[in-house]
Design a protein around this motif. Structure first.
Motif, mmCIF file in Angstrom:
data_model
loop_
_atom_site.group_PDB
_atom_site.id
_atom_site.type_symbol
_atom_site.label_atom_id
_atom_site.label_comp_id
_atom_site.label_asym_id
_atom_site.label_seq_id
_atom_site.Cartn_x
_atom_site.Cartn_y
_atom_site.Cartn_z
ATOM 1 N N GLY A 232 15.663 -5.450 30.576
ATOM 2 C CA GLY A 232 16.238 -5.448 31.915
ATOM 3 C C GLY A 232 15.337 -6.018 32.980
ATOM 4 O O GLY A 232 14.993 -7.196 32.974
ATOM 5 N N PHE A 233 14.924 -5.180 33.929
ATOM 6 C CA PHE A 233 14.093 -5.602 35.056
ATOM 7 C C PHE A 233 12.722 -6.062 34.577
ATOM 8 O O PHE A 233 12.127 -6.983 35.134
ATOM 9 C CB PHE A 233 13.970 -4.435 36.030
ATOM 10 C CG PHE A 233 13.109 -4.694 37.239
ATOM 11 C CD1 PHE A 233 13.417 -5.713 38.131
ATOM 12 C CD2 PHE A 233 12.010 -3.894 37.504
ATOM 13 C CE1 PHE A 233 12.630 -5.938 39.249
ATOM 14 C CE2 PHE A 233 11.224 -4.102 38.622
ATOM 15 C CZ PHE A 233 11.538 -5.134 39.492
ATOM 16 N N THR A 234 12.210 -5.406 33.547
ATOM 17 C CA THR A 234 10.925 -5.760 32.958
ATOM 18 C C THR A 234 11.093 -5.887 31.449
ATOM 19 O O THR A 234 12.122 -5.540 30.883
ATOM 20 C CB THR A 234 9.852 -4.697 33.253
ATOM 21 O OG1 THR A 234 10.165 -3.507 32.516
ATOM 22 C CG2 THR A 234 9.780 -4.383 34.744
ATOM 23 N N ALA A 235 10.019 -6.339 30.802
ATOM 24 C CA ALA A 235 10.016 -6.441 29.338
ATOM 25 C C ALA A 235 9.696 -5.104 28.683
ATOM 26 O O ALA A 235 9.353 -5.048 27.503
ATOM 27 C CB ALA A 235 8.995 -7.490 28.901
ATOM 28 N N LEU A 236 9.862 -4.025 29.437
ATOM 29 C CA LEU A 236 9.626 -2.680 28.921
ATOM 30 C C LEU A 236 10.909 -2.030 28.435
ATOM 31 O O LEU A 236 10.886 -1.116 27.605
ATOM 32 C CB LEU A 236 8.997 -1.821 30.028
ATOM 33 C CG LEU A 236 8.534 -0.412 29.681
ATOM 34 C CD1 LEU A 236 7.372 -0.449 28.697
ATOM 35 C CD2 LEU A 236 8.100 0.313 30.957
ATOM 36 N N ASP A 237 12.041 -2.496 28.901
ATOM 37 C CA ASP A 237 13.328 -1.832 28.674
ATOM 38 C C ASP A 237 13.897 -2.154 27.302
ATOM 39 O O ASP A 237 13.487 -3.096 26.626
ATOM 40 C CB ASP A 237 14.313 -2.289 29.763
ATOM 41 C CG ASP A 237 15.521 -1.369 29.875
ATOM 42 O OD1 ASP A 237 15.511 -0.287 29.269
ATOM 43 O OD2 ASP A 237 16.467 -1.754 30.584
ATOM 44 N N GLY A 238 14.884 -1.355 26.893
ATOM 45 C CA GLY A 238 15.654 -1.662 25.689
ATOM 46 C C GLY A 238 15.120 -1.006 24.440
ATOM 47 O O GLY A 238 14.929 0.208 24.368
ATOM 48 N N LEU A 239 14.867 -1.822 23.406
ATOM 49 C CA LEU A 239 14.435 -1.321 22.110
ATOM 50 C C LEU A 239 13.009 -0.781 22.158
ATOM 51 O O LEU A 239 12.182 -1.280 22.928
ATOM 52 C CB LEU A 239 14.486 -2.443 21.065
ATOM 53 C CG LEU A 239 15.817 -3.154 20.845
ATOM 54 C CD1 LEU A 239 15.634 -4.285 19.840
ATOM 55 C CD2 LEU A 239 16.886 -2.181 20.371
ATOM 56 N N PRO A 240 12.670 0.203 21.300
ATOM 57 C CA PRO A 240 11.262 0.549 21.128
ATOM 58 C C PRO A 240 10.539 -0.629 20.491
ATOM 59 O O PRO A 240 11.118 -1.386 19.717
ATOM 60 C CB PRO A 240 11.309 1.750 20.173
ATOM 61 C CG PRO A 240 12.594 1.575 19.417
ATOM 62 C CD PRO A 240 13.556 0.949 20.383
ATOM 63 N N MET A 241 9.285 -0.818 20.850
ATOM 64 C CA MET A 241 8.518 -1.965 20.363
ATOM 65 C C MET A 241 7.217 -1.491 19.741
ATOM 66 O O MET A 241 7.059 -0.305 19.457
ATOM 67 C CB MET A 241 8.279 -2.945 21.513
ATOM 68 C CG MET A 241 9.587 -3.458 22.111
ATOM 69 S SD MET A 241 9.377 -4.332 23.676
ATOM 70 C CE MET A 241 10.514 -3.427 24.723
#
Length: 403
Positions: A232-241
């Motif tokens: 989303g707004f940052t590359a922190l959102d969404g799937l666990p990495m």
């Protein structure tokens, strides 16, 4: 004779990935000449490189002074490249830039105005953007006459419908740039281009691409255009990495700050560097290590990773109105047959039926002939996307100069 080449750079916080491409062959695709990276910049640096398609990879430890920062790391990499290609001249340098904000929807030539605008976007990507810009500044110093080209990871997603581009916040925040940008756009652009060549009917249909690696995201693509993304707004959102937490209730931040007394910087460090597969397992951020570890903590981290992917797959298929293809790419997506199998198990309701034999050998098509949706493995190539942009913008500049 001078040989015009394009140099591509992907600068991280403590790494510098580089590739060299021959761009002299008219309208032909850029041809890869060499590829490598410098790791642990500012610490105990190491260089890894393959200096020609036919030569074996080399690895060597570097002294601290050879890679104390991005400038010295680039100088070291260039020294290695020049020993192999003394006739090569980098007339254009292409850079991966994580955040392009709401306005950059295509690669651009870097000017001072562009640099200032990219610096203004640093608060949107504080972990990545400053290092990307440090790579550009190092290349400008090393190649003052070369064309510098910025290629944005967010650009592929700029055609999102507004419902997939906004948050339910007061409207002024959208105008301030608080939006769902999506990332890994260079990877998705490459996969979409490959699909147009090898399966044009699928390219025109409803496709979900799963870019699964230490950084992981998924993208819903309709007719070759991004319509939704897990980031989303940052590359922190969404799937666990590997080390990033992915989707999380914002209330967790309030709790950590108010009840545990953590600073915002401490929370950011926790979410970016100590969470994800590493944080859940307490063992590693490397999926290969976790798959080999027969302990509950590793199993639970993998279970959560797979669960979130399956959940997002259903949501992205809903955004597309159905599913014609699921494509895996990235380090995990391209190499882990176990993760692909677990993602696809029990997904016949969405049209997916896995061919286990083809999956075990990581074939290009890993679905059965009866599967309503195609399942594919397509290795991604973000560097080639950057090299293509370099060649295109350089040709445009030459054409303008000739007018």
């Amino acid at each position: 004779m001078v040989r015009p080449v394009a140099l591509t750079l992907n600068a991280g916080s403590s790494s510098l990935k580089f590739s060299l491409y021959d761009i002299a062959q008219g309208p032909a695709e850029p041809t890869l000449m060499a590829v490598g990276q410098v790791d642990s910049i500012g610490g105990k640096p190491k260089l890894k490189a393959t200096l020609s398609p036919a030569s074996p990879a080399i690895t060597r430890e570097l002294t601290a002074s050879e890679a104390s920062n991005h400038t010295s790391a680039l100088a070291t990499a260039l020294g290695v490249l020049r020993t192999q290609y003394p006739e090569a001249r980098a007339c254009v340098v292409g850079h991966r830039v994580v955040h392009g904000g709401p306005h950059f929807s295509a690669p651009v030539v870097v000017t001072e105005a562009v640099m200032n605008e990219m610096r203004d976007l640093s608060p949107f990507a504080p972990i990545h953007q400053p290092h990307n810009l440090a790579g550009i500044e190092a290349a400008q110093a090393a190649f003052p006459e070369a064309l510098q080209v910025a290629c944005f990871d967010t650009a592929f997603h700029r055609a999102h419908p507004k419902v997939n581009d906004t948050f339910a916040l007061p409207r002024e925040y959208y105008d301030k740039g608080v939006r769902r940008y999506g990332f890994h756009g260079l990877s998705y652009e490459y996969i979409t281009g490959e699909l147009k060549t090898i399966a044009p009917l699928l390219h025109d249909g409803r496709v979900v691409v799963a870019h699964l690696g230490n950084g992981a995201s998924m993208c819903a693509i309709l007719g070759g255009r991004s319509v939704a993304s897990t980031m989303g707004f940052t590359a922190l959102d969404g799937l666990p990495m590997g080390t990033r937490c992915g989707q999380i209730d914002p209330g967790v931040i309030f709790y950590m700050v108010q009840q545990e007394g953590k600073t915002i910087d401490e929370v950011r460090d926790l979410f970016y560097y100590k969470s994800g597969l590493l944080g859940m397992s307490g063992i590693s951020n490397d999926m290969r290590t976790l798959e080999a570890a027969d302990v509950p903590e590793a199993h639970e981290a993998i279970d959560y990773f797979v669960f979130r992917i399956r959940r997002e797959l259903g949501g992205l298929a809903a955004a597309l109105g159905g599913l014609d293809a699921l494509i895996f790419c990235g380090g995990i997506g391209e190499n882990s047959r176990k993760i692909r199998r677990r993602i696809c198990e029990g997904m016949s309701w969405i049209g997916l039926e896995l061919d286990h034999d083809q999956n075990d050998v990581s074939a290009r098509v890993i679905s059965t002939e009866f599967s309503r949706a195609r399942i594919m493995v397509i290795p991604t190539n973000e560097e080639l996307v950057i090299a293509r942009a370099c060649k295109s913008l350089l040709a445009r500049q030459h054409a303008q100069a000739a007018e």
